[in-house]
Each structure stands twice: as structure tokens, then as C-alpha cells.
Design an enzyme around this catalytic site. Structure first.
Site, PDB file in Angstrom:
ATOM      1  N   VAL A 168      -1.580   0.374  -6.988  1.00  0.00           N
ATOM      2  CA  VAL A 168      -1.528  -0.894  -7.715  1.00  0.00           C
ATOM      3  C   VAL A 168      -2.925  -1.277  -8.214  1.00  0.00           C
ATOM      4  O   VAL A 168      -3.109  -1.655  -9.369  1.00  0.00           O
ATOM      5  CB  VAL A 168      -0.944  -2.014  -6.818  1.00  0.00           C
ATOM      6  CG1 VAL A 168      -1.085  -3.378  -7.479  1.00  0.00           C
ATOM      7  CG2 VAL A 168       0.526  -1.735  -6.530  1.00  0.00           C
ATOM      8  N   THR A 210       0.301  -2.618   2.385  1.00  0.00           N
ATOM      9  CA  THR A 210       1.063  -3.389   3.381  1.00  0.00           C
ATOM     10  C   THR A 210       2.113  -2.446   3.968  1.00  0.00           C
ATOM     11  O   THR A 210       3.281  -2.530   3.628  1.00  0.00           O
ATOM     12  CB  THR A 210       1.748  -4.621   2.747  1.00  0.00           C
ATOM     13  OG1 THR A 210       2.450  -4.206   1.565  1.00  0.00           O
ATOM     14  CG2 THR A 210       0.758  -5.693   2.403  1.00  0.00           C
ATOM     15  N   LEU A 243       5.003  -2.720 -11.510  1.00  0.00           N
ATOM     16  CA  LEU A 243       4.835  -1.415 -12.170  1.00  0.00           C
ATOM     17  C   LEU A 243       5.491  -0.308 -11.350  1.00  0.00           C
ATOM     18  O   LEU A 243       5.645  -0.414 -10.138  1.00  0.00           O
ATOM     19  CB  LEU A 243       3.359  -1.112 -12.392  1.00  0.00           C
ATOM     20  CG  LEU A 243       2.416  -0.948 -11.197  1.00  0.00           C
ATOM     21  CD1 LEU A 243       2.540   0.409 -10.533  1.00  0.00           C
ATOM     22  CD2 LEU A 243       0.987  -1.155 -11.660  1.00  0.00           C
ATOM     23  N   ARG A 244       5.904   0.737 -12.058  1.00  0.00           N
ATOM     24  CA  ARG A 244       6.476   1.923 -11.401  1.00  0.00           C
ATOM     25  C   ARG A 244       5.438   3.030 -11.405  1.00  0.00           C
ATOM     26  O   ARG A 244       4.689   3.165 -12.377  1.00  0.00           O
ATOM     27  CB  ARG A 244       7.698   2.429 -12.177  1.00  0.00           C
ATOM     28  CG  ARG A 244       8.890   1.530 -12.128  1.00  0.00           C
ATOM     29  CD  ARG A 244       9.828   1.836 -13.260  1.00  0.00           C
ATOM     30  NE  ARG A 244       9.163   1.617 -14.550  1.00  0.00           N
ATOM     31  CZ  ARG A 244       9.684   1.929 -15.731  1.00  0.00           C
ATOM     32  NH1 ARG A 244      10.856   2.499 -15.811  1.00  0.00           N
ATOM     33  NH2 ARG A 244       9.023   1.685 -16.850  1.00  0.00           N
ATOM     34  N   ASN A 254      13.089  -5.471  -5.865  1.00  0.00           N
ATOM     35  CA  ASN A 254      13.235  -4.116  -5.320  1.00  0.00           C
ATOM     36  C   ASN A 254      14.560  -3.943  -4.584  1.00  0.00           C
ATOM     37  O   ASN A 254      15.178  -2.875  -4.646  1.00  0.00           O
ATOM     38  CB  ASN A 254      12.047  -3.762  -4.425  1.00  0.00           C
ATOM     39  CG  ASN A 254      10.864  -3.249  -5.243  1.00  0.00           C
ATOM     40  OD1 ASN A 254      10.985  -3.072  -6.464  1.00  0.00           O
ATOM     41  ND2 ASN A 254       9.734  -3.007  -4.606  1.00  0.00           N
ATOM     42  N   GLY A 300      21.267  10.279  -7.860  1.00  0.00           N
ATOM     43  CA  GLY A 300      20.270  11.225  -7.357  1.00  0.00           C
ATOM     44  C   GLY A 300      20.456  11.497  -5.882  1.00  0.00           C
ATOM     45  O   GLY A 300      21.516  11.204  -5.309  1.00  0.00           O
ATOM     46  N   CYS A 337       7.859   2.092  -1.993  1.00  0.00           N
ATOM     47  CA  CYS A 337       8.212   0.677  -2.181  1.00  0.00           C
ATOM     48  C   CYS A 337       9.637   0.331  -1.795  1.00  0.00           C
ATOM     49  O   CYS A 337       9.848  -0.547  -0.959  1.00  0.00           O
ATOM     50  CB  CYS A 337       7.962   0.295  -3.631  1.00  0.00           C
ATOM     51  SG  CYS A 337       6.285   0.640  -4.131  1.00  0.00           S
ATOM     52  N   LYS A 384      10.486   0.589   2.002  1.00  0.00           N
ATOM     53  CA  LYS A 384       9.663  -0.354   2.780  1.00  0.00           C
ATOM     54  C   LYS A 384      10.075  -1.800   2.479  1.00  0.00           C
ATOM     55  O   LYS A 384      10.204  -2.624   3.385  1.00  0.00           O
ATOM     56  CB  LYS A 384       8.196  -0.113   2.404  1.00  0.00           C
ATOM     57  CG  LYS A 384       7.214  -1.129   2.881  1.00  0.00           C
ATOM     58  CD  LYS A 384       5.789  -0.705   2.559  1.00  0.00           C
ATOM     59  CE  LYS A 384       5.369  -0.891   1.113  1.00  0.00           C
ATOM     60  NZ  LYS A 384       5.096  -2.253   0.670  1.00  0.00           N
ATOM     61  N   ARG A 391       5.318   9.884  -0.374  1.00  0.00           N
ATOM     62  CA  ARG A 391       5.653   8.923   0.681  1.00  0.00           C
ATOM     63  C   ARG A 391       7.140   8.590   0.609  1.00  0.00           C
ATOM     64  O   ARG A 391       7.658   8.255  -0.439  1.00  0.00           O
ATOM     65  CB  ARG A 391       4.817   7.651   0.543  1.00  0.00           C
ATOM     66  CG  ARG A 391       3.372   7.869   0.950  1.00  0.00           C
ATOM     67  CD  ARG A 391       2.550   6.621   0.716  1.00  0.00           C
ATOM     68  NE  ARG A 391       2.411   6.340  -0.710  1.00  0.00           N
ATOM     69  CZ  ARG A 391       1.864   5.227  -1.191  1.00  0.00           C
ATOM     70  NH1 ARG A 391       1.423   4.286  -0.369  1.00  0.00           N
ATOM     71  NH2 ARG A 391       1.759   5.046  -2.496  1.00  0.00           N
TER      72      ARG A 391
HETATM   73  C1  UGA Z   1       9.544   0.578  -7.637  1.00  0.00           C
HETATM   74  C2  UGA Z   1      10.039  -0.455  -8.654  1.00  0.00           C
HETATM   75  O1  UGA Z   1      10.826   0.176  -9.650  1.00  0.00           O
HETATM   76  C3  UGA Z   1       8.847  -1.157  -9.333  1.00  0.00           C
HETATM   77  O2  UGA Z   1       9.318  -2.173 -10.204  1.00  0.00           O
HETATM   78  C4  UGA Z   1       7.948  -1.775  -8.238  1.00  0.00           C
HETATM   79  O3  UGA Z   1       6.803  -2.366  -8.802  1.00  0.00           O
HETATM   80  C5  UGA Z   1       7.516  -0.674  -7.278  1.00  0.00           C
HETATM   81  O4  UGA Z   1       8.683  -0.055  -6.696  1.00  0.00           O
HETATM   82  C6  UGA Z   1       6.687  -1.339  -6.205  1.00  0.00           C
HETATM   83  O5  UGA Z   1       7.243  -2.155  -5.468  1.00  0.00           O
HETATM   84  O6  UGA Z   1       5.473  -1.134  -6.182  1.00  0.00           O
HETATM   85  P1  UGA Z   1       8.535   3.059  -7.802  1.00  0.00           P
HETATM   86  O7  UGA Z   1       8.461   3.032  -6.302  1.00  0.00           O
HETATM   87  O8  UGA Z   1       7.382   3.575  -8.577  1.00  0.00           O
HETATM   88  O9  UGA Z   1       8.837   1.582  -8.362  1.00  0.00           O
HETATM   89  O10 UGA Z   1       9.782   3.972  -8.141  1.00  0.00           O
HETATM   90  P2  UGA Z   1      11.134   3.791  -8.965  1.00  0.00           P
HETATM   91  O11 UGA Z   1      10.969   4.267 -10.341  1.00  0.00           O
HETATM   92  O12 UGA Z   1      11.693   2.435  -8.765  1.00  0.00           O
HETATM   93  O13 UGA Z   1      12.051   4.841  -8.180  1.00  0.00           O
HETATM   94  C7  UGA Z   1      12.401   4.604  -6.833  1.00  0.00           C
HETATM   95  C8  UGA Z   1      13.359   5.657  -6.345  1.00  0.00           C
HETATM   96  O14 UGA Z   1      14.611   5.532  -7.018  1.00  0.00           O
HETATM   97  C9  UGA Z   1      12.888   7.087  -6.599  1.00  0.00           C
HETATM   98  O15 UGA Z   1      13.202   7.878  -5.477  1.00  0.00           O
HETATM   99  C10 UGA Z   1      13.677   7.503  -7.819  1.00  0.00           C
HETATM  100  O16 UGA Z   1      13.870   8.880  -7.930  1.00  0.00           O
HETATM  101  C11 UGA Z   1      14.983   6.777  -7.581  1.00  0.00           C
HETATM  102  N1  UGA Z   1      15.747   6.522  -8.839  1.00  0.00           N
HETATM  103  C12 UGA Z   1      15.275   5.684  -9.780  1.00  0.00           C
HETATM  104  C13 UGA Z   1      16.985   7.140  -9.007  1.00  0.00           C
HETATM  105  O17 UGA Z   1      17.448   7.914  -8.141  1.00  0.00           O
HETATM  106  N2  UGA Z   1      17.702   6.872 -10.150  1.00  0.00           N
HETATM  107  C14 UGA Z   1      17.246   6.026 -11.101  1.00  0.00           C
HETATM  108  O18 UGA Z   1      17.973   5.799 -12.119  1.00  0.00           O
HETATM  109  C15 UGA Z   1      16.008   5.426 -10.921  1.00  0.00           C
END
Ligand code: UGA
Length: 441
Positions: free
Chosen positions: A24, A99, A161-162, A216, A261, A268, A271, A336
Site C-alpha cells: 500500500v 496489520t 487498490l488491488r 472486502n 477459481g 487481504c 485476513k 501470502r
Molecule cells: C483486494 C481487494 O480487491 C482490494 O479492493 C483491496 O484494496 C485489497 O484486497 C486490500 O484490502 O488491500 P487483492 O488482495 O489485491 O485486492 O486481490 P483481488 O484482486 O481482490 O483478488 C483476491 C482473490 O480473489 C485472489 O485470490 C483472486 O484470484 C480471487 N479472484 C478475484 C477470483 O477468484 N475471481 C475473481 O473474479 C476475482
């Protein structure tokens, strides 16, 4: 120490400190300096700091390295080791520290409180502390108490953000949320993001902190929903990809975050859903829907293991699985809470051996503790050689373009479990592979 070669800030340009150069803090510092602000980024990990000083990004993140370099070469971004040093003269201090999850599921706030007590004596009069770390409700108040400075206001500004698209998400967020009891301070923080044109939600600190968890948890619940529908599609002979089309055109549902998936992971969603359950329990309220999303996710990973078992002929004894993808999703090197690692651990516990490839892992990383149960290779072709099932667990686009006719000649048994629905099933069928996706045949 890096010297500040920056000119005096122009009107509208703010002096900002960012504490923590993680997933972040790095994009936050890069994007704020890109918007013209004077940013000092504090990172106490020497290795990370050294990488940054060489003009490189310590994390795999599209466009980040260029933006960091640009900030450093113009003097708008500098790096220092101590948070205490970074905050001197700063009008805004962004807390972007970890965190992690405690044993009981709640968020461990020790990094936040340590940072707050470190910076407290060094803050400029009237500085605004902006907490971007994901924290339980009430943490803004806790930070204020640790700071013990009546002239300093703390504001909640959750980050959405992702990983993998962090720079693009930070440049054009869907919304900016700022929470504080001091609405003027909140408005000043919102102004920092003025250029993005994003809608701004200004609220109280507690609501702002809860918005992060609710976002989330909603996303996690959406994913468990579609993964559950994928299982149902398999049970009744339907196709989940067409199902997504059929529901997604309803604007109230949409298409985003509906890719079935192997289960959701990362640093994120797991947690934060656990933390939301802990927050709710502490408040005497039951968020059964979120508990259901979490258990449904564990179930999804077990379903993938069962698919791999079927493809392996019903046993993992003397079976080697060729795993494609170890990161928790594509375009990041972050492992992670990666579903790929949870699944490979279950496979090993059941007696299988794992040969694995991921574009962000090399044989030089083999001694990383989280990879102890797998053997990593530097190429996908090497990893799948002699294996009984190929399990595609992370949706790296390059896995689509592998030469599957060559792979057909390398494997011991032609079976593919595609937990990301990435491959053209007809193509691999024609080459003689058995194919199993998620929610489709
Ligand atoms: C997530 C949130 O999307 C963000 O908005 C947030 O800021 C971030 O957590 C955080 O709290 O910091 P991120 O952890 O980068 O972002 O990952 P995501 O893109 O949300 O994916 C999370 C999980 O869901 C991954 O394992 C991904 O492969 C899975 N996923 C996502 C799917 O299986 N299908 C989807 O359509 C989308």
C-alpha cells in the site's frame, strides 16, 4: 541518507510522509509524488530500502518502478529509514504499515501503535495523520491516544487498490473514503486526491474503518457465491461461464469479480473477513453470511483437490502433480495466503509430490519457507515433465500460450485441472488431455 533536492513546495503541493514501503505504501507514495506532492517514504527494512535506492521496485507491480524512478529523479520522492525522520515538517503522514492476523482472527495492531509512538514527538504542529492500514473500528481513536498530541488529528482513509493493478487503481480510484470526526481535516485529506475525479465519501472514522472490511467481505462473499454456483453447474451439467453472462448483464449484478477459481486468497480478503468476524463477535453480533463465505472458500479449495485426485486416478500415492502458478493471483509475486499454496499443501499431505512453476519464482527462491513442500523449476515445461496431472492454479496469461502438444510428450499422464478456466478446453482435448475446469466441462 538521501538529501532532499526538492524546491520549496508550490501552492497546492503538500509535504507528505508515508510510513511503510509495502504493497500500500509504495503505490501511495509513488502516486502522491506523481500528483506533484513532496513525499518522504520511510522504510525500516534495509533490503527494501536499498532496492528502492537503486531505482527499482521491491514488489512486482505494473508501472510502479517507472513512477518511483520518476518521483526520485524529480526530487519529489525521497526515501529514509526512520519514520521519525520522515515526518519532520510533514503536513500529512500516511500510515501504511502491516496489520497481520492474530491467532484469534483479529488484526494485530502492534506495527501501527509502534509507528505512532515513534513519530509522536517529531510531528509538525497541526499535522494530519492519515491511516491507510486496514484496522478494526476504533483504531483512529487508539492512534490518537498513542500519539497523545492534542494538536494532531487522525483520519481514516482506507485503501481499495488491488495488487497487480495498484498504480492504475491509485491513479483512478472508484471512490475515495475519508473518515474523521474533524470534517475539515477529512476534507483536506480528500483534496490530496482531487485530481482523480473520484467521488469522495466523507464520514466518521468508525464508518470509514468499517467500509474497508465491508468492501472486502462483500467481494469475498461474491466470489464464494460464484464458486458455489460453479459447483452447482457441475452437479446439474450447466456451464458457469454462460451463467455469469446470463446474470451479469443485469446491471444490479454486473460482471466484475465473478470469475470462478480455486478459492480466494491473498493478504487481504482472508485476513479482513476473519477480522470482520472477530469485530462482530466482540460486538455481540453474528455475521453469518461472512462466516459462510469463509467456510465456502475452504470448501472450494477442497473441491479443487478432489478434482485433481480424480484426474490422478483416485490416488495421490506415487503421483506427481505439475503445478502452474503459485502466486495468489496473476501479475503479482505475492504468495501470502495463496490458494495455490493451500491446495499444494493438501496435495502433499495426501501423498503427492509437487513440481511447480510460477513466473515470479525461480530456483533461487527454493529455500523460501512457504515453498518447502514443492520443488520449483525455472520453466513450465520442466515443471510438468513426468507429472500425472497438470494443475493450473494461477491465471498467468502466459500459461495459455504454452505449447501443449510439446507438453503432451513430456507428461506421464495427459490430464489437466484448470482451476482458473484459462485454457481452451477443445484445444487440449484434441491433443489428448483429459480436461477439468471449474463449473464447466
Ligand atoms: C483486494 C481487494 O480487491 C482490494 O479492493 C483491496 O484494496 C485489497 O484486497 C486490500 O484490502 O488491500 P487483492 O488482495 O489485491 O485486492 O486481490 P483481488 O484482486 O481482490 O483478488 C483476491 C482473490 O480473489 C485472489 O485470490 C483472486 O484470484 C480471487 N479472484 C478475484 C477470483 O477468484 N475471481 C475473481 O473474479 C476475482
Amino acid at each position: 541518507m538521501t538529501t532532499d533536492r526538492s524546491p520549496m513546495p508550490k501552492a497546492g503541493v503538500r509535504r507528505i510522509a508515508v510510513v511503510g514501503a509495502g504493497y500500500v505504501g509504495l503505490p501511495t507514495a509513488a502516486v502522491l509524488s506523481h500528483h506533484g506532492h513532496m513525499v518522504t517514504l520511510a522504510e525500516r527494512d534495509e533490503r527494501r530500502l536499498e532496492i528502492l535506492r537503486q531505482g527499482r521496485s521491491p514488489i512486482v507491480e505494473h508501472g510502479l518502478e517507472e513512477m518511483l524512478k520518476d518521483g526520485m529523479s524529480t526530487g519529489r520522492l525521497r526515501t529514509v529509514r526512520s519514520a521519525a525522520e520522515a515526518v519532520v515538517g510533514a503536513e500529512f503522514v500516511f500510515l501504511c504499515v502491516e496489520t497481520p492476523q492474530s491467532a484469534d482472527g483479529s488484526a494485530d495492531l502492534s506495527f501501527i501503535t509502534a509507528a505512532a509512538s515513534e513519530i509522536a514527538p517529531h510531528l509538525a504542529d497541526g499535522a494530519i495523520i492519515v491511516n491507510k492500514s486496514t484496522v478494526p473500528v476504533g483504531t483512529v481513536g487508539l492512534i490518537e491516544r498513542v500519539l497523545g498530541r492534542a494538536d494532531v488529528v487522525t483520519v481514516s482513509n482506507p485503501e481499495f487498490l488491488r495488487e497487480g493493478t495498484a498504480v492504475a487503481d491509485s491513479l483512478s480510484p472508484d471512490r475515495v473514503v475519508v473518515g474523521a470526526d474533524d470534517r475539515e481535516a477529512a476534507a483536506r485529506v480528500a483534496e490530496l486526491f482531487g485530481d482523480s475525479g473520484a467521488p469522495v465519501v466523507i464520514t466518521d472514522a468508525t464508518t470509514s474503518e468499517l467500509i474497508k472490511y465491508a468492501s472486502n467481505a462483500f467481494l469475498a462473499t461474491k466470489l464464494t457465491f460464484i464458486n458455489t454456483m460453479a459447483g452447482l453447474c457441475e452437479a446439474v451439467g450447466a456451464d458457469v461461464l454462460d451463467l455469469v453472462l446470463g446474470i451479469g448483464y443485469d446491471k444490479r449484478i454486473g460482471f466484475e469479480f465473478l470469475r470462478p477459481g480455486p478459492g480466494w486468497g491473498g493478504s487481504c480478503l482472508p485476513k479482513d473477513t476473519a477480522a470482520l468476524v472477530a469485530i462482530s463477535n466482540a460486538a455481540g453480533y453474528d455475521v453469518s453470511i461472512v462466516r459462510g463465505a469463509i467456510s465456502g472458500n475452504d470448501e472450494q479449495m477442497r473441491r479443487v483437490v478432489a478434482k485433481i485426485a480424480t484426474a490422478a486416478g483416485g490416488t495421490f500415492r506415487d503421483r506427481t502433480i505439475g503445478v502452474l502458478g503459485l502466486s495468489f493471483k496473476a501479475n503479482t509475486g505475492d504468495r501470502r495466503d495463496s490458494p495455490a499454496l493451500s491446495i499444494t499443501k493438501m496435495l502433499v499431505a495426501a501423498g503427492a509430490s509437487i513440481r511447480a512453476f510460477d513466473p515470479t519464482v525461480t530456483t533461487a527462491d527454493a529455500d523460501q519457507p512457504d515453498l518447502a513442500h514443492v520443488t520449483v523449476f525455472d520453466s513450465a515445461y520442466e515443471a510438468v515433465t513426468g507429472t500425472h496431472v497438470i494443475a493450473l492454479l494461477t491465471e498467468w496469461q502466459e500459461f495459455r500460450w504454452l505449447d501443449y502438444s510439446k507438453i503432451r510428450g513430456l507428461v506421464a499422464n495427459p490430464a489437466i485441472v484448470d482451476a482458473r478456466n484459462l485454457l481452451e478446453s477443445g484445444l487440449v482435448h484434441r491433443l489428448g488431455f483429459s480436461y477439468s475446469g471449474i463449473g464447466r466441462s
